[in-house]
Design a protein around this motif. Structure first.
Motif, PDB file in Angstrom:
ATOM      1  N   LEU A  51      13.571  12.026   0.555  1.00 57.08           N
ATOM      2  CA  LEU A  51      12.661  10.869   0.088  1.00 57.08           C
ATOM      3  C   LEU A  51      11.398  11.049   0.763  1.00 57.08           C
ATOM      4  CD1 LEU A  51      15.235   8.303   1.851  1.00 57.08           C
ATOM      5  CD2 LEU A  51      14.648   8.433  -0.746  1.00 57.08           C
ATOM      6  N   LYS A  52      10.231  10.393   0.362  1.00 58.66           N
ATOM      7  CA  LYS A  52       8.708  10.505   0.700  1.00 58.66           C
ATOM      8  C   LYS A  52       8.009   9.230   0.766  1.00 58.66           C
ATOM      9  CE  LYS A  52       8.093  15.365  -0.765  1.00 58.66           C
ATOM     10  NZ  LYS A  52       7.088  16.294  -1.579  1.00 58.66           N
ATOM     11  N   ILE A  53       7.399   8.903   1.606  1.00 53.49           N
ATOM     12  CA  ILE A  53       6.692   7.682   1.665  1.00 53.49           C
ATOM     13  C   ILE A  53       5.085   8.137   1.452  1.00 53.49           C
ATOM     14  CG2 ILE A  53       5.767   5.763   3.040  1.00 53.49           C
ATOM     15  CD1 ILE A  53       8.438   5.765   4.403  1.00 53.49           C
ATOM     16  N   TRP A  54       4.739   7.450   0.309  1.00 52.59           N
ATOM     17  CA  TRP A  54       3.332   7.626  -0.132  1.00 52.59           C
ATOM     18  C   TRP A  54       2.599   6.582   0.354  1.00 52.59           C
ATOM     19  CZ3 TRP A  54       2.437  12.140  -2.557  1.00 52.59           C
ATOM     20  CH2 TRP A  54       3.408  12.894  -2.786  1.00 52.59           C
TER      21      TRP A  54
ATOM     22  N   CYS B 155       1.312  11.838   1.040  1.00 49.27           N
ATOM     23  CA  CYS B 155       2.511  11.800   1.559  1.00 49.27           C
ATOM     24  C   CYS B 155       2.264  11.544   2.876  1.00 49.27           C
ATOM     25  CB  CYS B 155       3.519  12.940   1.156  1.00 49.27           C
ATOM     26  SG  CYS B 155       5.178  12.688   1.804  1.00 49.27           S
ATOM     27  N   VAL B 156       2.816  10.503   3.487  1.00 48.38           N
ATOM     28  CA  VAL B 156       2.953  10.261   5.070  1.00 48.38           C
ATOM     29  C   VAL B 156       4.100  10.377   5.661  1.00 48.38           C
ATOM     30  CG1 VAL B 156       0.850   8.607   4.640  1.00 48.38           C
ATOM     31  CG2 VAL B 156       3.220   7.613   4.696  1.00 48.38           C
ATOM     32  N   ARG B 157       4.975  10.662   5.241  1.00 49.82           N
ATOM     33  CA  ARG B 157       6.419  10.632   5.932  1.00 49.82           C
ATOM     34  C   ARG B 157       7.403  11.428   4.762  1.00 49.82           C
ATOM     35  NH1 ARG B 157       7.110   6.377   9.228  1.00 49.82           N
ATOM     36  NH2 ARG B 157       6.264   7.758  10.772  1.00 49.82           N
TER      37      ARG B 157
ATOM     38  N   ASN C 191      14.458   2.977   8.356  1.00 51.79           N
ATOM     39  CA  ASN C 191      13.495   2.307   9.038  1.00 51.79           C
ATOM     40  C   ASN C 191      12.049   2.975   8.454  1.00 51.79           C
ATOM     41  OD1 ASN C 191      11.168   1.413  10.635  1.00 51.79           O
ATOM     42  ND2 ASN C 191      12.582   0.666  12.169  1.00 51.79           N
ATOM     43  N   THR C 192      11.348   2.237   7.612  1.00 49.76           N
ATOM     44  CA  THR C 192      10.247   2.998   6.953  1.00 49.76           C
ATOM     45  C   THR C 192       8.999   3.144   7.983  1.00 49.76           C
ATOM     46  OG1 THR C 192       9.660   1.082   5.965  1.00 49.76           O
ATOM     47  CG2 THR C 192      10.888   2.428   4.610  1.00 49.76           C
ATOM     48  N   ASP C 193       8.965   2.427   9.044  1.00 48.60           N
ATOM     49  CA  ASP C 193       7.970   2.397   9.894  1.00 48.60           C
ATOM     50  C   ASP C 193       8.074   3.633  10.899  1.00 48.60           C
ATOM     51  OD1 ASP C 193       6.677   0.077   9.078  1.00 48.60           O
ATOM     52  OD2 ASP C 193       7.907  -1.151  10.707  1.00 48.60           O
ATOM     53  N   THR C 194       9.229   3.998  11.021  1.00 53.27           N
ATOM     54  CA  THR C 194       9.773   5.039  12.098  1.00 53.27           C
ATOM     55  C   THR C 194      10.091   6.412  11.450  1.00 53.27           C
ATOM     56  OG1 THR C 194      12.011   4.554  12.515  1.00 53.27           O
ATOM     57  CG2 THR C 194      10.069   3.422  14.173  1.00 53.27           C
ATOM     58  N   GLY C 195      10.863   6.093  10.382  1.00 53.20           N
ATOM     59  CA  GLY C 195      11.341   7.095   9.665  1.00 53.20           C
ATOM     60  C   GLY C 195      12.949   7.674  10.068  1.00 53.20           C
ATOM     61  N   VAL C 196      13.553   6.789  10.866  1.00 52.26           N
ATOM     62  CA  VAL C 196      14.526   6.809  11.396  1.00 52.26           C
ATOM     63  C   VAL C 196      15.565   6.390  10.571  1.00 52.26           C
ATOM     64  CG1 VAL C 196      16.235   6.153  13.350  1.00 52.26           C
ATOM     65  CG2 VAL C 196      13.911   6.879  14.070  1.00 52.26           C
ATOM     66  N   CYS C 197      16.919   6.911  10.356  1.00 55.87           N
ATOM     67  CA  CYS C 197      18.156   6.686   9.535  1.00 55.87           C
ATOM     68  C   CYS C 197      18.846   5.704  10.554  1.00 55.87           C
ATOM     69  CB  CYS C 197      18.603   7.838   8.941  1.00 55.87           C
ATOM     70  SG  CYS C 197      20.078   7.543   8.131  1.00 55.87           S
ATOM     71  N   GLU C 198      19.069   4.581  10.150  1.00 55.65           N
ATOM     72  CA  GLU C 198      19.849   3.808  11.094  1.00 55.65           C
ATOM     73  C   GLU C 198      21.284   3.441  10.474  1.00 55.65           C
ATOM     74  OE1 GLU C 198      17.750   0.020  10.816  1.00 55.65           O
ATOM     75  OE2 GLU C 198      16.186   0.738  12.004  1.00 55.65           O
TER      76      GLU C 198
ATOM     77  N   ARG D 225       0.947  -1.418   0.045  1.00 58.70           N
ATOM     78  CA  ARG D 225       0.013  -0.220   0.030  1.00 58.70           C
ATOM     79  C   ARG D 225       0.866   1.221   0.117  1.00 58.70           C
ATOM     80  NH1 ARG D 225      -3.015  -0.536   5.210  1.00 58.70           N
ATOM     81  NH2 ARG D 225      -1.189  -1.454   5.769  1.00 58.70           N
ATOM     82  N   PHE D 226       2.292   0.969   0.219  1.00 56.90           N
ATOM     83  CA  PHE D 226       3.122   2.146   0.229  1.00 56.90           C
ATOM     84  C   PHE D 226       4.241   2.148  -0.736  1.00 56.90           C
ATOM     85  CE2 PHE D 226       0.947   1.671   4.475  1.00 56.90           C
ATOM     86  CZ  PHE D 226       0.461   2.978   4.755  1.00 56.90           C
ATOM     87  N   ALA D 227       4.532   3.363  -0.844  1.00 50.84           N
ATOM     88  CA  ALA D 227       5.806   3.264  -1.974  1.00 50.84           C
ATOM     89  C   ALA D 227       6.674   4.754  -1.451  1.00 50.84           C
ATOM     90  CB  ALA D 227       5.285   3.700  -3.418  1.00 50.84           C
ATOM     91  N   MET D 228       8.066   4.428  -1.738  1.00 54.06           N
ATOM     92  CA  MET D 228       8.904   5.513  -1.447  1.00 54.06           C
ATOM     93  C   MET D 228       9.536   6.004  -2.637  1.00 54.06           C
ATOM     94  SD  MET D 228      12.272   5.303   0.708  1.00 54.06           S
ATOM     95  CE  MET D 228      11.836   5.435   2.415  1.00 54.06           C
TER      96      MET D 228
END
Length: 83
Positions: free
Chosen positions: A30-33, A40-42, A75-82, A20-23
């Motif tokens: 970067l955007k998560i759709w 755009c959710v993130r 991490n696409t769930d949190t948006g954190v760069c690991e 359901r999501f794309a980057m």
């Protein structure tokens, strides 16, 4: 939603594990759709130059490569760069 990405200008597209999501990558952002709602959710912006590649991993994370000679693991769930 139409299930289609809203118009965007970018260099890369990656369909995430939850389909359901794309980057997308455009310049250094970067955007998560959400493809069901076309929203755009993130927005992720840790790169300093143009993003040139995206790779979706089986665990749901995404790797992005950039003209600033860096790669990032997101991490696409949190948006954190690991990395």
């Amino acid at each position: 939603g139409s299930g289609q990405l809203v118009p965007w200008q970018g260099s890369c597209l990656c369909i995430l594990r939850d389909i359901r999501f794309a980057m997308t990558a455009s310049r250094n952002i970067l955007k998560i759709w959400n493809m069901e709602t076309d929203e755009c959710v993130r927005e992720l912006n840790d790169h300093t130059n143009w993003i040139t590649s995206l790779c979706c991993l089986e665990d749901g994370r995404v790797i992005s490569g950039c003209n600033d000679d860096t790669i990032k693991i997101w991490n696409t769930d949190t948006g954190v760069c690991e990395l």
